[in-house]
Design an enzyme around this catalytic site. Structure first.
Site, short mmCIF file in Angstrom:
data_model
loop_
_atom_site.label_atom_id
_atom_site.label_comp_id
_atom_site.label_asym_id
_atom_site.label_seq_id
_atom_site.Cartn_x
_atom_site.Cartn_y
_atom_site.Cartn_z
CB SER A 49 74.69 79.32 -12.62
OG SER A 49 74.35 77.96 -12.38
CE1 TYR A 99 78.83 77.85 -15.55
CE2 TYR A 99 77.65 76.52 -13.93
CZ TYR A 99 77.64 77.47 -14.93
OH TYR A 99 76.46 78.05 -15.33
#
Length: 255
Positions: free
Chosen positions: A139, A152
């Site tokens: 990501s 995350y």
């Protein structure tokens, strides 16, 4: 012999889109997912196009993954590709307000689940050799911090570095490694992160023309089908509407 691809988290989002894209091209598929109803429906649908084997298993369950992979049918024994797609973000609160359980869930899925799957399948990918590939779903959060990304983002930074390190260890095997780093993308991933809040989900993407799972699937299909001597190390994708924010500055701060 058809090429065989292993996809984790295949019941929604990027994983499901990749399953459909590769099935169209005739690749044999091994699909994993936690939700048996969704997985079985997808396997039944795609079996009309290609050979598909479904595994109802959670990547966080090491023993379950070990058993599932050890018992793969012989026709799925040698893999050309692995897409480590299973992953999640839980919540958007700042670190002081977060649940340690949520943090551990992200670590167990995004890091430990990816490591388990990769370790168990490396012998099969190496057996295939030249042209085989591992695609890790990272990501932009692994490169750019933002409020609420804490664990995350940290987990995706791990995926980025692990992908590069893995390439070093696989030199000479013919196995390629790529980290795909999407930005704003519309998928069930965000609905999970928002705790099922549909209005918040809708507001996130309203007017933004975000990346779609199909866009990522098309990109991964291209990466897997580049010439065998080419390795795409990492690939960052964002919608045209998205760019980088400025630095946060607290006015009147003391100390």
């Amino acid at each position: 012999m058809s090429d065989t691809l292993f996809i984790t988290g295949a019941t929604s989002g990027f994983g499901e889109a990749c399953a459909r894209r590769f099935a169209e091209a005739g690749w044999k598929l091994v699909l994993t997912g936690r939700r048996a109803d969704r997985l079985n429906a997808l396997v039944e649908e795609l079996s009309k196009q290609t050979e598909v084997h479904g595994l109802v298993v959670d990547v966080r369950d090491r023993k379950g993954m070990e058993e599932a992979i050890a018992n793969l049918p012989p026709s799925f024994a040698t893999l050309r590709g692995l897409i480590n797609n299973a992953g999640l973000a839980v919540g958007t609160d700042p670190a002081p307000k977060c649940s340690l359980d949520d943090w551990e869930t992200m670590v167990d899925t995004n890091i430990k689940g990816l490591l388990t799957t990769t370790s168990l399948l490396l012998p099969r990918l190496i057996a295939h050799g030249r042209g085989a590939g591992i695609i890790n779903l990272g990501s932009i959060a692994g490169s750019y911090p933002y409020p609420g990304s804490h664990v995350y983002g940290g987990s995706k930074a791990f995926v980025k570095q692990f992908s590069l390190n893995l390439r070093c260890d696989l030199q000479g095997t013919g196995v390629r490694v790529t980290n795909i780093e999407p930005g704003l993308c519309e998928s069930e991933f965000s609905l999970v992160r928002f705790g099922g809040d549909q209005s918040r989900y809708d507001a996130t993407y309203a007017g933004a023309e975000p990346i779609q799972p199909q866009d990522i699937a098309d990109t991964i299909f291209w990466v897997m089908n580049t010439p065998a001597h080419v390795n795409i190390n990492r690939l960052e994708l964002m919608p045209v509407s998205q760019t980088w924010a400025g630095f946060a500055i607290e006015r009147g701060a003391k100390g």
